[in-house]
Design a protein around this motif. Structure first.
Motif, PDB file in Angstrom:
ATOM      1  N   ARG A  42     -10.628  -0.617  34.948  1.00  0.00           N
ATOM      2  CA  ARG A  42     -11.564  -0.075  33.953  1.00  0.00           C
ATOM      3  C   ARG A  42     -12.884   0.312  34.606  1.00  0.00           C
ATOM      4  O   ARG A  42     -13.397   1.407  34.409  1.00  0.00           O
ATOM      5  N   ALA A  43     -13.433  -0.646  35.360  1.00  0.00           N
ATOM      6  CA  ALA A  43     -14.772  -0.418  35.919  1.00  0.00           C
ATOM      7  C   ALA A  43     -14.748   0.741  36.915  1.00  0.00           C
ATOM      8  O   ALA A  43     -15.581   1.655  36.837  1.00  0.00           O
ATOM      9  N   LEU A  44     -13.789   0.732  37.821  1.00  0.00           N
ATOM     10  CA  LEU A  44     -13.754   1.794  38.843  1.00  0.00           C
ATOM     11  C   LEU A  44     -13.458   3.150  38.217  1.00  0.00           C
ATOM     12  O   LEU A  44     -13.985   4.169  38.655  1.00  0.00           O
ATOM     13  N   GLY A  45     -12.631   3.158  37.170  1.00  0.00           N
ATOM     14  CA  GLY A  45     -12.319   4.415  36.488  1.00  0.00           C
ATOM     15  C   GLY A  45     -13.576   5.056  35.917  1.00  0.00           C
ATOM     16  O   GLY A  45     -13.756   6.273  35.988  1.00  0.00           O
ATOM     17  N   ALA A  46     -14.461   4.215  35.365  1.00  0.00           N
ATOM     18  CA  ALA A  46     -15.691   4.755  34.769  1.00  0.00           C
ATOM     19  C   ALA A  46     -16.749   5.049  35.830  1.00  0.00           C
ATOM     20  O   ALA A  46     -17.562   5.961  35.662  1.00  0.00           O
ATOM     21  N   LEU A  47     -16.747   4.266  36.910  1.00  0.00           N
ATOM     22  CA  LEU A  47     -17.837   4.399  37.898  1.00  0.00           C
ATOM     23  C   LEU A  47     -17.570   5.471  38.949  1.00  0.00           C
ATOM     24  O   LEU A  47     -18.504   6.051  39.497  1.00  0.00           O
ATOM     25  N   ARG A  48     -16.295   5.729  39.237  1.00  0.00           N
ATOM     26  CA  ARG A  48     -16.038   6.603  40.401  1.00  0.00           C
ATOM     27  C   ARG A  48     -16.560   8.025  40.257  1.00  0.00           C
ATOM     28  O   ARG A  48     -16.926   8.632  41.262  1.00  0.00           O
ATOM     29  N   PRO A  49     -16.682   8.584  39.049  1.00  0.00           N
ATOM     30  CA  PRO A  49     -17.279   9.927  38.997  1.00  0.00           C
ATOM     31  C   PRO A  49     -18.731   9.957  39.488  1.00  0.00           C
ATOM     32  O   PRO A  49     -19.246  11.021  39.813  1.00  0.00           O
ATOM     33  N   TYR A  50     -19.368   8.788  39.556  1.00  0.00           N
ATOM     34  CA  TYR A  50     -20.772   8.751  39.986  1.00  0.00           C
ATOM     35  C   TYR A  50     -20.938   8.539  41.492  1.00  0.00           C
ATOM     36  O   TYR A  50     -22.057   8.532  41.985  1.00  0.00           O
ATOM     37  N   ALA A  51     -19.829   8.331  42.183  1.00  0.00           N
ATOM     38  CA  ALA A  51     -19.918   8.136  43.642  1.00  0.00           C
ATOM     39  C   ALA A  51     -20.174   9.498  44.274  1.00  0.00           C
ATOM     40  O   ALA A  51     -19.368  10.410  44.115  1.00  0.00           O
ATOM     41  N   ARG A  52     -21.270   9.606  44.969  1.00  0.00           N
ATOM     42  CA  ARG A  52     -21.610  10.934  45.473  1.00  0.00           C
ATOM     43  C   ARG A  52     -21.349  11.106  46.961  1.00  0.00           C
ATOM     44  O   ARG A  52     -21.309  12.206  47.460  1.00  0.00           O
ATOM     45  N   VAL A  87     -26.055   5.722  31.441  1.00  0.00           N
ATOM     46  CA  VAL A  87     -26.904   6.470  32.376  1.00  0.00           C
ATOM     47  C   VAL A  87     -26.229   6.490  33.740  1.00  0.00           C
ATOM     48  O   VAL A  87     -25.654   5.479  34.161  1.00  0.00           O
ATOM     49  N   ALA A  88     -26.294   7.634  34.433  1.00  0.00           N
ATOM     50  CA  ALA A  88     -25.702   7.715  35.776  1.00  0.00           C
ATOM     51  C   ALA A  88     -26.451   6.783  36.734  1.00  0.00           C
ATOM     52  O   ALA A  88     -27.669   6.869  36.825  1.00  0.00           O
ATOM     53  N   PRO A  89     -25.751   5.891  37.414  1.00  0.00           N
ATOM     54  CA  PRO A  89     -26.450   4.990  38.340  1.00  0.00           C
ATOM     55  C   PRO A  89     -26.821   5.692  39.650  1.00  0.00           C
ATOM     56  O   PRO A  89     -26.147   6.636  40.062  1.00  0.00           O
ATOM     57  N   MET A  90     -27.876   5.210  40.299  1.00  0.00           N
ATOM     58  CA  MET A  90     -28.255   5.718  41.621  1.00  0.00           C
ATOM     59  C   MET A  90     -27.099   5.402  42.575  1.00  0.00           C
ATOM     60  O   MET A  90     -26.515   4.316  42.517  1.00  0.00           O
ATOM     61  N   SER A  91     -26.809   6.346  43.479  1.00  0.00           N
ATOM     62  CA  SER A  91     -25.629   6.142  44.329  1.00  0.00           C
ATOM     63  C   SER A  91     -25.790   4.928  45.240  1.00  0.00           C
ATOM     64  O   SER A  91     -24.813   4.248  45.552  1.00  0.00           O
ATOM     65  N   LEU A  92     -27.018   4.606  45.629  1.00  0.00           N
ATOM     66  CA  LEU A  92     -27.198   3.435  46.490  1.00  0.00           C
ATOM     67  C   LEU A  92     -26.875   2.129  45.733  1.00  0.00           C
ATOM     68  O   LEU A  92     -26.354   1.177  46.328  1.00  0.00           O
ATOM     69  N   ALA A  93     -27.177   2.117  44.445  1.00  0.00           N
ATOM     70  CA  ALA A  93     -26.843   0.936  43.635  1.00  0.00           C
ATOM     71  C   ALA A  93     -25.326   0.782  43.543  1.00  0.00           C
ATOM     72  O   ALA A  93     -24.781  -0.327  43.658  1.00  0.00           O
ATOM     73  N   LEU A  94     -24.664   1.905  43.377  1.00  0.00           N
ATOM     74  CA  LEU A  94     -23.199   1.897  43.287  1.00  0.00           C
ATOM     75  C   LEU A  94     -22.580   1.433  44.610  1.00  0.00           C
ATOM     76  O   LEU A  94     -21.697   0.578  44.637  1.00  0.00           O
ATOM     77  N   ASP A  95     -23.085   1.993  45.698  1.00  0.00           N
ATOM     78  CA  ASP A  95     -22.575   1.585  47.015  1.00  0.00           C
ATOM     79  C   ASP A  95     -22.785   0.085  47.228  1.00  0.00           C
ATOM     80  O   ASP A  95     -21.915  -0.604  47.753  1.00  0.00           O
ATOM     81  N   TYR A  96     -23.957  -0.395  46.821  1.00  0.00           N
ATOM     82  CA  TYR A  96     -24.262  -1.816  47.016  1.00  0.00           C
ATOM     83  C   TYR A  96     -23.238  -2.684  46.289  1.00  0.00           C
ATOM     84  O   TYR A  96     -22.620  -3.569  46.890  1.00  0.00           O
ATOM     85  N   VAL A  97     -23.041  -2.425  45.003  1.00  0.00           N
ATOM     86  CA  VAL A  97     -22.179  -3.325  44.228  1.00  0.00           C
ATOM     87  C   VAL A  97     -20.714  -3.189  44.650  1.00  0.00           C
ATOM     88  O   VAL A  97     -20.021  -4.197  44.841  1.00  0.00           O
ATOM     89  N   ILE A  98     -20.248  -1.962  44.836  1.00  0.00           N
ATOM     90  CA  ILE A  98     -18.809  -1.796  45.114  1.00  0.00           C
ATOM     91  C   ILE A  98     -18.467  -2.171  46.562  1.00  0.00           C
ATOM     92  O   ILE A  98     -17.510  -2.917  46.798  1.00  0.00           O
ATOM     93  N   ALA A  99     -19.273  -1.700  47.520  1.00  0.00           N
ATOM     94  CA  ALA A  99     -18.982  -2.087  48.913  1.00  0.00           C
ATOM     95  C   ALA A  99     -19.229  -3.587  49.096  1.00  0.00           C
ATOM     96  O   ALA A  99     -18.489  -4.263  49.815  1.00  0.00           O
ATOM     97  N   GLY A 100     -20.255  -4.115  48.409  1.00  0.00           N
ATOM     98  CA  GLY A 100     -20.530  -5.561  48.485  1.00  0.00           C
ATOM     99  C   GLY A 100     -19.381  -6.363  47.907  1.00  0.00           C
ATOM    100  O   GLY A 100     -19.045  -7.434  48.407  1.00  0.00           O
ATOM    101  N   SER A 101     -18.760  -5.831  46.862  1.00  0.00           N
ATOM    102  CA  SER A 101     -17.670  -6.585  46.225  1.00  0.00           C
ATOM    103  C   SER A 101     -16.493  -6.773  47.176  1.00  0.00           C
ATOM    104  O   SER A 101     -15.685  -7.676  47.011  1.00  0.00           O
TER     105      SER A 101
END
Ligand code: HEM
Length: 183
Positions: A42-52, A87-101
């Motif tokens: 669920r989470a990755l499905g919604a978040l991946r369009p924001y990965a830049r 709201v579209a998240p900043m790409s660095l925030a996305l990288d932090y949470v997903i790569a950190g996970s």
């Protein structure tokens, strides 16, 4: 304080809340594993369009596909989805949470490795994914160059917390997806 250190400190309670919830799922059990994979799907499905960036986009697409493949092996509906982010998240925030996970996933993968249930063992795509350590290293190098204070840093920290909360929302939905069949 660096942005990297600020992110760790100021998302620690959101991370702790999510860890506590996820730790409630027994990953060697079909229901527990399905709940974990359902959250990821669920989470990755919604978040991946924001990965830049290419690197994080590949990682998120791959993890999303792997979670779906494992859900299918478990006999669960892999088409689970959730609401979009407001709201579209900043790409660095996305990288932090997903790569950190991925760092935490190494630990979770060890728990999953203890499974005796053959169906759970066959659902191996997610936990055999690459570490994607290069995405984490790229994030760390970039975060080390950026100021820890200021509007952009505030926004990144805020977005990272929202992503943790979003994961929590995904984790709270249908925590035990119905198992359709024992295949
Ligand atoms: C039971 C579930 C989880 C456990 C036990 C766990 C555990 C850990 C551990 C041990 C680390 C540090 C690894 C290291 O420094 O080498 C870590 C880092 C991290 N995890 Fe988790 N994790 C879990 C779930 C998650 C989830 C679901 C997410 C987000 C989707 C997440 C996001 C992160 C982030 C962003 C970091 C990097 C923290 C930093 O150093 O700033 N974790 N996790």
């Amino acid at each position: 304080m660096t942005l990297r250190a600020r992110l760790r400190a100021q998302t620690a309670s959101a991370h702790y809340r999510l860890d506590t919830r996820v730790s409630g799922w027994d990953l060697v059990d079909r229901h527990g594993l399905a709940a974990f994979l359902g959250m990821q799907r669920r989470a990755l499905g919604a978040l991946r369009p924001y990965a830049r960036r290419d690197l994080s986009q590949d990682m998120m697409d791959d993890l999303h596909a792997r979670a779906g493949a494992d859900l299918t092996v478990l006999g669960c509906d892999a088409s689970v989805s959730t609401r979009d982010l407001p709201v579209a998240p900043m790409s660095l925030a996305l990288d932090y949470v997903i790569a950190g996970s991925r760092l935490g996933s190494a630990l979770l993968g060890k728990r999953w490795l203890g499974a005796r249930d053959m169906q759970v063992r066959r659902a191996s795509a997610y936990f055999s994914a690459p570490s994607y350590i290069e995405v984490w290293q790229t994030f760390c190098a970039q975060a080390a160059r950026l100021p820890a204070e200021g509007l952009a840093a505030d926004r990144i920290v805020c977005d990272a917390n929202h992503i943790f909360q979003f994961y929590d929302h995904c984790a709270s939905q249908d925590p035990e997806p119905r198992l359709y069949a024992h295949v």
